[in-house]
Design a protein around this motif. Structure first.
Motif, PDB file in Angstrom:
ATOM      1  N   LEU B 656       0.823  -1.209   0.000  1.00  0.00           N
ATOM      2  CA  LEU B 656       0.000   0.000   0.000  1.00  0.00           C
ATOM      3  C   LEU B 656       0.855   1.256   0.000  1.00  0.00           C
ATOM      4  O   LEU B 656       0.560   2.226  -0.692  1.00  0.00           O
ATOM      5  CB  LEU B 656      -0.919   0.012   1.222  1.00  0.00           C
ATOM      6  CG  LEU B 656      -2.086  -0.962   1.182  1.00  0.00           C
ATOM      7  CD1 LEU B 656      -2.881  -0.863   2.471  1.00  0.00           C
ATOM      8  CD2 LEU B 656      -2.992  -0.649  -0.008  1.00  0.00           C
ATOM      9  N   ALA B 657       1.948   1.225   0.769  1.00  0.00           N
ATOM     10  CA  ALA B 657       2.769   2.433   0.926  1.00  0.00           C
ATOM     11  C   ALA B 657       3.453   2.811  -0.368  1.00  0.00           C
ATOM     12  O   ALA B 657       3.822   3.964  -0.560  1.00  0.00           O
ATOM     13  CB  ALA B 657       3.801   2.210   2.026  1.00  0.00           C
ATOM     14  N   THR B 658       3.600   1.874  -1.288  1.00  0.00           N
ATOM     15  CA  THR B 658       4.298   2.203  -2.529  1.00  0.00           C
ATOM     16  C   THR B 658       3.347   2.536  -3.662  1.00  0.00           C
ATOM     17  O   THR B 658       3.778   2.786  -4.776  1.00  0.00           O
ATOM     18  CB  THR B 658       5.185   1.023  -2.955  1.00  0.00           C
ATOM     19  OG1 THR B 658       4.351  -0.132  -3.079  1.00  0.00           O
ATOM     20  CG2 THR B 658       6.275   0.774  -1.941  1.00  0.00           C
ATOM     21  N   GLN B 659       2.061   2.506  -3.420  1.00  0.00           N
ATOM     22  CA  GLN B 659       1.110   2.869  -4.466  1.00  0.00           C
ATOM     23  C   GLN B 659       0.923   4.375  -4.466  1.00  0.00           C
ATOM     24  O   GLN B 659       1.099   5.045  -3.448  1.00  0.00           O
ATOM     25  CB  GLN B 659      -0.246   2.193  -4.213  1.00  0.00           C
ATOM     26  CG  GLN B 659      -0.223   0.690  -4.328  1.00  0.00           C
ATOM     27  CD  GLN B 659       0.232   0.233  -5.702  1.00  0.00           C
ATOM     28  OE1 GLN B 659      -0.307   0.642  -6.722  1.00  0.00           O
ATOM     29  NE2 GLN B 659       1.282  -0.599  -5.748  1.00  0.00           N
ATOM     30  N   PRO B 660       0.512   4.942  -5.623  1.00  0.00           N
ATOM     31  CA  PRO B 660       0.239   6.378  -5.644  1.00  0.00           C
ATOM     32  C   PRO B 660      -1.042   6.725  -4.877  1.00  0.00           C
ATOM     33  O   PRO B 660      -1.444   7.874  -4.860  1.00  0.00           O
ATOM     34  CB  PRO B 660       0.049   6.675  -7.134  1.00  0.00           C
ATOM     35  CG  PRO B 660       0.649   5.528  -7.837  1.00  0.00           C
ATOM     36  CD  PRO B 660       0.485   4.347  -6.959  1.00  0.00           C
ATOM     37  N   LYS B 729      -3.151   9.227 -15.822  1.00  0.00           N
ATOM     38  CA  LYS B 729      -2.211   8.216 -15.358  1.00  0.00           C
ATOM     39  C   LYS B 729      -1.315   8.855 -14.312  1.00  0.00           C
ATOM     40  O   LYS B 729      -0.738   9.919 -14.539  1.00  0.00           O
ATOM     41  CB  LYS B 729      -1.377   7.712 -16.543  1.00  0.00           C
ATOM     42  CG  LYS B 729      -0.768   6.367 -16.300  1.00  0.00           C
ATOM     43  CD  LYS B 729      -0.147   5.824 -17.602  1.00  0.00           C
ATOM     44  CE  LYS B 729       0.570   4.522 -17.296  1.00  0.00           C
ATOM     45  NZ  LYS B 729       1.495   4.148 -18.381  1.00  0.00           N
ATOM     46  N   VAL B 730      -1.235   8.212 -13.138  1.00  0.00           N
ATOM     47  CA  VAL B 730      -0.421   8.754 -12.056  1.00  0.00           C
ATOM     48  C   VAL B 730       0.742   7.793 -11.817  1.00  0.00           C
ATOM     49  O   VAL B 730       0.547   6.599 -11.646  1.00  0.00           O
ATOM     50  CB  VAL B 730      -1.251   8.916 -10.772  1.00  0.00           C
ATOM     51  CG1 VAL B 730      -0.468   9.699  -9.747  1.00  0.00           C
ATOM     52  CG2 VAL B 730      -2.574   9.594 -11.062  1.00  0.00           C
ATOM     53  N   LYS B 731       1.928   8.324 -11.810  1.00  0.00           N
ATOM     54  CA  LYS B 731       3.121   7.485 -11.637  1.00  0.00           C
ATOM     55  C   LYS B 731       3.895   7.951 -10.420  1.00  0.00           C
ATOM     56  O   LYS B 731       4.013   9.144 -10.158  1.00  0.00           O
ATOM     57  CB  LYS B 731       4.032   7.596 -12.868  1.00  0.00           C
ATOM     58  CG  LYS B 731       4.156   6.313 -13.653  1.00  0.00           C
ATOM     59  CD  LYS B 731       4.961   6.546 -14.908  1.00  0.00           C
ATOM     60  CE  LYS B 731       6.274   5.789 -14.815  1.00  0.00           C
ATOM     61  NZ  LYS B 731       7.018   5.855 -16.099  1.00  0.00           N
ATOM     62  N   ASP B 732       4.406   6.947  -9.631  1.00  0.00           N
ATOM     63  CA  ASP B 732       5.289   7.293  -8.520  1.00  0.00           C
ATOM     64  C   ASP B 732       6.709   6.936  -8.950  1.00  0.00           C
ATOM     65  O   ASP B 732       7.070   5.763  -9.017  1.00  0.00           O
ATOM     66  CB  ASP B 732       4.886   6.502  -7.280  1.00  0.00           C
ATOM     67  CG  ASP B 732       5.641   6.995  -6.059  1.00  0.00           C
ATOM     68  OD1 ASP B 732       6.715   7.581  -6.234  1.00  0.00           O
ATOM     69  OD2 ASP B 732       5.139   6.779  -4.938  1.00  0.00           O
ATOM     70  N   PRO B 733       7.540   7.919  -9.313  1.00  0.00           N
ATOM     71  CA  PRO B 733       8.852   7.605  -9.895  1.00  0.00           C
ATOM     72  C   PRO B 733       9.775   6.892  -8.921  1.00  0.00           C
ATOM     73  O   PRO B 733      10.611   6.086  -9.337  1.00  0.00           O
ATOM     74  CB  PRO B 733       9.403   8.981 -10.290  1.00  0.00           C
ATOM     75  CG  PRO B 733       8.626   9.962  -9.489  1.00  0.00           C
ATOM     76  CD  PRO B 733       7.289   9.362  -9.208  1.00  0.00           C
ATOM     77  N   GLY B 736       8.315   3.287  -8.995  1.00  0.00           N
ATOM     78  CA  GLY B 736       8.000   2.746 -10.305  1.00  0.00           C
ATOM     79  C   GLY B 736       6.572   2.245 -10.426  1.00  0.00           C
ATOM     80  O   GLY B 736       6.199   1.566 -11.368  1.00  0.00           O
ATOM     81  N   THR B 737       5.698   2.522  -9.421  1.00  0.00           N
ATOM     82  CA  THR B 737       4.303   2.057  -9.495  1.00  0.00           C
ATOM     83  C   THR B 737       3.447   3.107 -10.168  1.00  0.00           C
ATOM     84  O   THR B 737       3.794   4.284 -10.207  1.00  0.00           O
ATOM     85  CB  THR B 737       3.754   1.798  -8.099  1.00  0.00           C
ATOM     86  OG1 THR B 737       4.002   2.953  -7.314  1.00  0.00           O
ATOM     87  CG2 THR B 737       4.411   0.600  -7.458  1.00  0.00           C
ATOM     88  N   SER B 738       2.288   2.672 -10.698  1.00  0.00           N
ATOM     89  CA  SER B 738       1.403   3.632 -11.333  1.00  0.00           C
ATOM     90  C   SER B 738      -0.039   3.147 -11.240  1.00  0.00           C
ATOM     91  O   SER B 738      -0.297   1.961 -11.017  1.00  0.00           O
ATOM     92  CB  SER B 738       1.790   3.834 -12.803  1.00  0.00           C
ATOM     93  OG  SER B 738       1.486   2.658 -13.510  1.00  0.00           O
ATOM     94  N   SER B 739      -0.949   4.101 -11.381  1.00  0.00           N
ATOM     95  CA  SER B 739      -2.364   3.706 -11.467  1.00  0.00           C
ATOM     96  C   SER B 739      -3.085   4.675 -12.382  1.00  0.00           C
ATOM     97  O   SER B 739      -2.622   5.774 -12.634  1.00  0.00           O
ATOM     98  CB  SER B 739      -3.004   3.686 -10.088  1.00  0.00           C
ATOM     99  OG  SER B 739      -2.830   4.925  -9.464  1.00  0.00           O
ATOM    100  N   THR B 740      -4.235   4.255 -12.872  1.00  0.00           N
ATOM    101  CA  THR B 740      -4.969   5.031 -13.870  1.00  0.00           C
ATOM    102  C   THR B 740      -6.382   5.326 -13.375  1.00  0.00           C
ATOM    103  O   THR B 740      -7.042   4.450 -12.808  1.00  0.00           O
ATOM    104  CB  THR B 740      -5.054   4.236 -15.186  1.00  0.00           C
ATOM    105  OG1 THR B 740      -3.738   3.852 -15.555  1.00  0.00           O
ATOM    106  CG2 THR B 740      -5.664   5.097 -16.272  1.00  0.00           C
ATOM    107  N   LEU B 741      -6.797   6.566 -13.558  1.00  0.00           N
ATOM    108  CA  LEU B 741      -8.159   6.959 -13.188  1.00  0.00           C
ATOM    109  C   LEU B 741      -8.874   7.410 -14.446  1.00  0.00           C
ATOM    110  O   LEU B 741      -8.292   8.110 -15.268  1.00  0.00           O
ATOM    111  CB  LEU B 741      -8.117   8.124 -12.201  1.00  0.00           C
ATOM    112  CG  LEU B 741      -7.247   7.927 -10.969  1.00  0.00           C
ATOM    113  CD1 LEU B 741      -7.079   9.237 -10.230  1.00  0.00           C
ATOM    114  CD2 LEU B 741      -7.861   6.888 -10.060  1.00  0.00           C
ATOM    115  N   THR B 742     -10.143   7.007 -14.581  1.00  0.00           N
ATOM    116  CA  THR B 742     -10.895   7.473 -15.759  1.00  0.00           C
ATOM    117  C   THR B 742     -12.241   8.000 -15.329  1.00  0.00           C
ATOM    118  O   THR B 742     -12.797   7.588 -14.308  1.00  0.00           O
ATOM    119  CB  THR B 742     -11.147   6.329 -16.769  1.00  0.00           C
ATOM    120  OG1 THR B 742     -11.848   5.291 -16.095  1.00  0.00           O
ATOM    121  CG2 THR B 742      -9.877   5.804 -17.364  1.00  0.00           C
ATOM    122  N   GLN B 743     -12.735   8.926 -16.145  1.00  0.00           N
ATOM    123  CA  GLN B 743     -14.102   9.403 -15.910  1.00  0.00           C
ATOM    124  C   GLN B 743     -14.670   9.986 -17.183  1.00  0.00           C
ATOM    125  O   GLN B 743     -13.953  10.559 -17.987  1.00  0.00           O
ATOM    126  CB  GLN B 743     -14.107  10.452 -14.794  1.00  0.00           C
ATOM    127  CG  GLN B 743     -15.530  10.789 -14.384  1.00  0.00           C
ATOM    128  CD  GLN B 743     -15.550  11.597 -13.117  1.00  0.00           C
ATOM    129  OE1 GLN B 743     -14.602  11.581 -12.356  1.00  0.00           O
ATOM    130  NE2 GLN B 743     -16.645  12.307 -12.909  1.00  0.00           N
TER     131      GLN B 743
END
Lengths: 99, 748
Positions: B656-660, B729-733, B736-743
């Motif tokens: 969890l701590a490494t996710q954006p 798209k949100v990236k944590d450099p 190296g993790t990323s997640s995508t939000l859409t609406q």
């Protein structure tokens, strides 16, 4: 050598140690697993210390080695007491915490 | 005119409350003084009201007493108010006077009962409720009393509650009455809906005006349905067909209770109610015909069952049902004052008969089996004398009270003009037969009455030999003075009570009919039938009474005689059928109780067993048990298991701590649309607040981001209106993790 190699090795050491602690029923082996985990941590400390050129990592490693020695002493003493009490060092049979 | 009428029911209520609170510690004499004193006080007030205050107030609707407003809701206003006119006053006198006598009698009858105070508390409570019933100025107040007497009846039938049969009899009475009470309520609601009032004088006025209650409803008039539903209530309380079944079982209670509640007062409440609401009934000859026919049939039916009963009190119970049938036939043919007259005389002779039954059973060691009695004439002379008088009264032997009252009912049935379409415009042609038919059935019932009562008299008192065992015979003794005294008073009433209602018209002195004279302002003028008819019926009913007595003498004079044995041998199955009360209880059990029980069982199984027990209770327990077993597994005492959970927890936190963070805490983008301009903010959770993230905003979902950078918000202007998908798209450099939000956004 790149720091990543050290870090991978450190992680592998830590995993092996964890597996030993979780899976082996012999308390002595479990203690050895803890030792491996600590050393995995040590290696990561040293790798970052070298990468960042900062001696604080070395200092931490020494502290952890001292801590590991103390832990081994206490752990072995508990082990001896356990063996005296129940004639076994099998962790499955040491379930006093249930009560 | 106001009068302190509240005292009349209040005194017995106070007595009941005091006895319930303190009676158990008191001596029997003290209990008796409180109980009998309360009812005696109430009796004195009632006499004072009836004989001094009421004559002066008769024109103005009688005596009136408003205690306070009970219900005030919108247009509905019900006062807790009492009213005494000649009708309710007469009932008050009967209740308090006979109630007082029965209190005295009970002091002897219940002498050895350990629950002496409880008995008198209930008795007082009953008198209070009954007085509320008759004095109530509105239907709801009447209903309080109606339910109150039902409750007391239940409590007193099951007074000796250690026997299951008694408790069951109490329940039967209560539940059967409940069915009737539903009818009473519906009738009450109908009257309220169409007259806008629950006050009895106002309903009477509305009924005499006609209009509101003559509206068509369900194929008849409002008055018809209201009267019919009220009568359903009366059939329950007054034990008429088809709801009479509880009354014979009610004999399980102590005998004074049978005399007071199940003969003299409570069961006449239905008759009183019909007389009280007579204005409504007069609007609807159809409903009156039903009342009269049900009454007449009940009178005959119960009399026939009475032929074969072998329990003293059961015979009297069926006799009561039968006599109540007479009263209903009286009020149902518009002969209201005759119905009330019979109510009055019946109260005396039937209370007397029941108390004699108690006295005889007292002498016979508690047994009411008339097959083992006989020859008691000399052994209990006082009881015999009283029974003799009451017997002649109920049979209708001339100049005893029952003669006058029963005769006026039968004569009225033949002479009534209520069902004659030529005279009463409300009656249809098809009702013309009702009066005569009811009269014929009543005459048969009168013959039956004379027969079963004489059978009872001969089997119990005549002859020289008692058929009981020597042990019982040895114990037979006359009852103590406390029991005999009230009996004698009742016998006097039974003998002379008829003289308050002399057939004045016949004797050329209408004012000699004191009762009708007093009731006239309430119930209207008494019915008049021709002199020839009246004399004819008088002679006829005397012949019937003597015939019934003579027939019974042939069968049972001096004990079981040859004709009785021959008859029983000739038709054993018929005799058994009558003795089994035509197996009506079994029929009800089969037709009604069994299906109701089956439905109850089904509901019990589906709702109780499955839904509540299985699902709610069991399901909840199952969930708790499941959580508990998981917790138990975690708390197994095994160090390695603790370690494993610990390791899993650490791994989860690390993940969890490494996710954006966006995907865990808010999947929604904050989108503000303003024309073609859109502002999007990918708001960060507070845990990742000081982390530097890379954002890329793709406003039209074509894979090529329009805006990129470390700012979480972006701004875009669409070239034309339409619906677009915004993909961020949100990236944590650092990890190296990323997640995508859409609406989806809609721009216009």
């Amino acid at each position: 050598m790149p720091t990543t190699y050290y870090l991978v090795l450190s992680f592998v050491l830590f995993l092996i140690g964890t597996a030993g602690v979780l899976l082996r029923r012999n308390a002595l082996i479990a203690l050895m697993g803890i030792e491996l985990q600590l050393n995995g941590g040590n290696l990561a400390m040293l790798a970052f210390s070298r990468e960042l050129g900062d001696l604080k990592g070395h200092v931490f490693a020494f502290i952890i080695i001292a801590l590991a020695a103390a832990e081994a002493a206490v752990g072995l003493a508990i082990l001896v007491a356990l063996f005296r009490g129940r004639q076994t060092v099998n962790l499955d049979e040491a379930t006093l915490m249930k009560r | 005119m106001t009068f302190n009428l509240r005292l009349i029911p209040l005194l017995p209520f106070l007595g009941a409350a005091i006895l319930m609170l303190f009676g158990r510690k008191w001596k029997r004499d003290t209990v008796l003084i409180v109980a009998a004193g309360a009812i005696a006080g109430s009796c004195l007030v009632a006499f004072d009201a009836f004989f001094t205050a009421l004559p002066r107030a008769a024109a103005g609707g009688g005596l009136h007493d408003v205690v306070g407003t009970w219900i005030a809701a919108g247009s509905l206003k019900v006062d807790l108010a009492f009213r005494m006119d000649a009708l309710s006053g007469l009932l008050c006198l009967i209740i308090t006077f006979i109630g007082f006598l029965i209190h005295l009698y009970s002091s002897g009858y219940m002498e050895h009962d350990p629950d002496y105070p409880r008995f008198f508390a209930y008795l007082n409570l009953f008198c209070g409720s009954m007085l509320v019933l008759v004095l109530g100025d509105s239907l709801p107040v009447m209903f309080i009393g109606w339910e109150g007497v039902g409750l007391c009846s239940y409590l007193l039938i099951g007074f000796w509650y250690t026997s299951n049969a008694n408790a069951d009899a109490g329940k039967k009475a209560f539940i059967t009455n409940r069915i009737g009470d539903l009818g009473f309520l519906i009738g009450m609601f109908l009257l309220y809906q169409y007259t806008g009032s629950l006050n009895i004088p106002e309903i009477t006025a509305a009924a005499q005006g006609g209009g509101a209650l003559m509206q068509p409803l369900w194929g008849a008039t409002v008055a018809f349905w209201a009267a019919l539903f009220l009568f359903v209530g009366a059939t329950g309380k007054s034990a008429q067909l088809p709801l009479y079944v509880w009354l014979p079982d009610a004999m399980a209670g102590p005998t004074p209770v049978s005399a007071l509640i199940h003969a003299a007062t409570m069961v006449t409440a239905g008759v009183y109610m019909v007389a009280r609401m007579h204005a409504v009934y007069l609007l609807t000859p159809g409903a009156m015909a039903i009342v009269a026919i049900v009454g007449a049939l009940t009178a005959l039916f119960a009399a026939i069952i009475g032929f074969a009963q072998n329990d003293f009190k059961k015979v009297l119970a069926y006799s009561t049902i039968s006599q109540l049938g007479f009263m209903f036939a009286g009020v149902g043919t518009g002969n209201f004052d005759a119905g009330v007259f019979h109510l009055f005389t019946h109260a005396f002779f039937k209370a007397g008969l029941f108390l004699c039954a108690g006295s005889v059973m007292h002498a016979m060691g508690g047994s009411g089996d008339i097959t083992i009695m006989g020859g008691l004439r000399k052994k209990v002379p006082w009881t015999h004398g009283v029974f003799f008088v009451c017997w002649l009264a109920i049979c209708g032997v001339p100049f005893f009270s029952g003669f006058f009252s029963k005769d006026s009912i039968i004569g009225g049935a033949f002479g009534t003009e209520i069902f004659d379409a030529a005279i009463n415009p409300l009656a249809g042609e098809h009702l013309a037969w009702v009066g005569k038919a009811v009269g014929v059935v009543l005459m048969l019932a009168a013959l039956g009455t004379a027969f079963y009562m004489s059978r009872l008299y001969f089997l119990v008192f005549s002859g020289s030999e008692t058929r009981a065992s020597d042990e019982i015979k040895h114990h037979i003794h006359e009852s103590p003075g406390a029991m005999v005294g009230p009996l004698v008073v009742l016998a006097i009433g039974a003998a002379l009570g008829g003289f308050i209602g002399l057939p004045g018209g016949l004797l050329d002195h209408p004012e000699w009919n004191l009762l009708a004279d007093r009731l006239r302002p309430v119930l209207g003028p008494e019915m008049e039938i021709s002199r020839a008819m009246e004399i004819g019926f008088m002679v006829g009913s005397v012949v019937l009474a003597l015939g019934g007595i003579g027939l019974a003498y042939l069968f049972y004079g001096g004990g079981y005689r040859e004709p009785a044995r021959k008859f029983a041998a000739a038709a054993p199955r018929f005799v058994q059928l009558v003795r089994d009360k035509f197996r009506i209880d079994e029929l009800y059990g089969f037709l009604i109780i069994r299906p109701v029980k089956a439905i109850a069982k089904g509901i019990f199984f589906v709702v109780d067993r499955i839904l509540i027990d299985g699902f709610l209770v069991g399901g909840l327990a199952w969930v708790v048990d499941l959580v508990g077993s998981i917790a138990r597994w975690l708390q197994g005492g095994d160090v390695q298991r603790y370690m494993a959970v610990f390791a899993i927890g650490v791994a989860a936190i690390a993940y969890l701590a490494t996710q954006p963070m966006h995907t865990f805490f808010s999947n929604a983008l904050k989108v503000t649309v303003n024309g073609l301009t859109v502002d999007v903010d990918a708001h960060r959770g507070s845990i990742a607040a000081n982390r530097v993230l890379d954002y890329s905003f793709d406003f039209d979902d074509d894979g090529k981001p329009e805006v990129t950078g470390v700012a979480s918000g972006a701004h875009h202007v669409y070239p034309q209106p339409g619906t677009y998908t915004v993909r961020v798209k949100v990236k944590d450099p650092s990890w190296g993790t990323s997640s995508t939000l859409t609406q989806k956004v809609e721009v216009r």
